[in-house]
Design a protein around this motif. Sequence first.
Motif, PDB file in Angstrom:
ATOM      1  N   GLU A  12      -0.207  11.233  -0.887  1.00  0.00           N
ATOM      2  CA  GLU A  12      -0.519   9.864  -1.035  1.00  0.00           C
ATOM      3  C   GLU A  12      -1.468   9.476  -2.122  1.00  0.00           C
ATOM      4  OE1 GLU A  12      -2.274   6.611   2.173  1.00  0.00           O
ATOM      5  OE2 GLU A  12      -3.200   8.456   2.279  1.00  0.00           O
ATOM      6  N   HIS A 166       0.203   4.434  -4.184  1.00  0.00           N
ATOM      7  CA  HIS A 166       1.051   4.094  -3.203  1.00  0.00           C
ATOM      8  C   HIS A 166       0.366   4.694  -1.822  1.00  0.00           C
ATOM      9  CE1 HIS A 166       2.415   8.412  -2.395  1.00  0.00           C
ATOM     10  NE2 HIS A 166       2.692   8.301  -3.812  1.00  0.00           N
ATOM     11  N   GLY A 170       5.383   6.681   0.195  1.00  0.00           N
ATOM     12  CA  GLY A 170       5.463   5.721  -0.906  1.00  0.00           C
ATOM     13  C   GLY A 170       6.622   6.003  -1.859  1.00  0.00           C
ATOM     14  N   ASP A 173       8.037   2.435  -2.610  1.00  0.00           N
ATOM     15  CA  ASP A 173       7.155   1.657  -3.087  1.00  0.00           C
ATOM     16  C   ASP A 173       5.933   2.394  -3.375  1.00  0.00           C
ATOM     17  OD1 ASP A 173       5.125  -0.748  -3.180  1.00  0.00           O
ATOM     18  OD2 ASP A 173       4.943  -0.770  -1.132  1.00  0.00           O
ATOM     19  N   ASN A 174       5.924   3.205  -4.675  1.00  0.00           N
ATOM     20  CA  ASN A 174       6.894   2.621  -5.689  1.00  0.00           C
ATOM     21  C   ASN A 174       7.187   3.689  -6.720  1.00  0.00           C
ATOM     22  OD1 ASN A 174       7.794   0.309  -6.609  1.00  0.00           O
ATOM     23  ND2 ASN A 174       6.356   0.124  -8.291  1.00  0.00           N
ATOM     24  N   GLU A 206      -1.981  -1.573  -4.936  1.00  0.00           N
ATOM     25  CA  GLU A 206      -2.572  -1.708  -3.730  1.00  0.00           C
ATOM     26  C   GLU A 206      -4.051  -1.743  -3.683  1.00  0.00           C
ATOM     27  OE1 GLU A 206       0.016  -2.053  -1.755  1.00  0.00           O
ATOM     28  OE2 GLU A 206       1.678  -0.671  -2.338  1.00  0.00           O
ATOM     29  N   ASP A 229       9.072  -3.410  -7.982  1.00  0.00           N
ATOM     30  CA  ASP A 229       8.309  -3.028  -7.043  1.00  0.00           C
ATOM     31  C   ASP A 229       8.740  -3.054  -5.819  1.00  0.00           C
ATOM     32  OD1 ASP A 229       6.037  -2.856  -5.318  1.00  0.00           O
ATOM     33  OD2 ASP A 229       5.113  -4.764  -5.726  1.00  0.00           O
ATOM     34  N   HIS A 288       5.147   1.144   3.588  1.00  0.00           N
ATOM     35  CA  HIS A 288       3.696   1.401   3.586  1.00  0.00           C
ATOM     36  C   HIS A 288       3.529   2.410   4.948  1.00  0.00           C
ATOM     37  CE1 HIS A 288       0.971  -1.807   1.391  1.00  0.00           C
ATOM     38  NE2 HIS A 288       1.961  -1.161   0.934  1.00  0.00           N
TER      39      HIS A 288
END
Length: 360
Positions: A12, A166, A170, A173-174, A206, A229, A288
Amino acid sequence: MKLARSLLDLGEAIHGGPVESKILSTIEDLFPDHVSYEVSTKYWEVRQEEIIMNGERIRSVALPYTSGCLHGKIGREIGTFEMPFHPFDLKKIHLDQYEAIVIHGDKLRRVSIPQGSPPTFFTTERLEGDVDLCSDTRLVETKSRNVEVTVREGDSYVVIGAHVDHWLTGFHDNLLSVQLLVDLYAELQKVRTKHGIKLVFFSSEEGPRCCTGSTQYHIKDLFAIISLDAIYPFRVVFSATPDLWFLSKNFNLKRVEMPTPFSDHFSFVQRGIPGMVLYNDDMIPVYHSDEDLPVPGDEEYLDQLKSSLTRTLIELDSRSKESLDAEFMSIAKQSGYLGDSRENAIVPDIENLTSKFRKT
C-alpha cells in the motif's frame, strides 16, 4: 505490465509515505534526466489497527483518517453498517450516533469519511456481542515530490500525468496508469509536435485533501493537462473541459462529462488550463479495496489507450490556445457563465460528483 506488477508488490502506497517514495525512486531510476519538485504533504501513519471479537483478531482495516480505541457492544456503543454500492455514499451515513463504527462488505476498503468521525473500521465479517477495537493513526506533516520527465522541449507543454499513491492494492487506481505513462515515453518520442510534451508522476492524489501533489505543480507555459486515473478495461469516462470534448472520439467511451473534481487535472482547470482525465467507474466494485488487482484484458487495454492517447495528442497539438479558449468561452456563455476568463469558470458540483459552470 512488468513495472505495474513490481510496484504492486511494494504494498500500500499511502500518500507521503515510504512506499510512495519507493515508487517515485523507481521512476527516477527509469528516467535519469528527470526533474523532481518537492511537495509539502501529509503522511497518514497507521501504527495499530485491529478488531478483537471472542479473543480472535478479525480481518479489518481502519478508515482514513479515524483513530481511537473502544471496548463496546455491537448495536450499543458500536454501530454497524452495510457497505453501499458507491463508496462516496458512506459520507451520507450518520456516523456520530455511535462511539465507533464498523462497515462490512465482501472485501476490505479504505474510503475517506467526514473528518471528525469516530474510530471507523472496514471488515469482511459480521460482528456481534462484545468487541474490542483500536486504531492508532495520525497525520504527519512531511515532504514528497512530483517527478517530471520531458519527452520533447517546446515553448509550451502538454502534460500527461498520473498519481502514484494508492489505498490498499491500487492496481488500477493507479499503478496501471503509471505503467501506461512509462510506456508512452517511447511512443511519444516518435511523434512530431509543435508543443513540448512532459510526463509527470504526481505525489499524494489520495488524502484528506484531493490532489496535493498536482496542486503544487507549476502552470508556467502549460498548454493542456491530461490525467490518467483509475483506468479499467475496456472503456473510459472522458471527463474534460468542453473545449476538449472533440477528442473523445479517439476512445471507447462510457460517457463524456464535465471535469470531475476528484482527480489531478481539476486544479489546473480551475486555474484556466484546458484539462481532461480518463477514468472508468466500472471499477467501483473494487475501488479502494484489497481486490483492485490485475484482470484479464489489462495488457490489451493498455495498448488501446496508448494508441488512443497518441492520436489525441497529435490532434490536440494541431489546435491553438486561442481556438480552445474561444470554444470554451462560447460553451460557457451558453451555459450561463457571466465571467470573461477561463480561470475559476468551472466549480465543483460535489453532490453530483461532477462540476459545472459558475453562474455568478
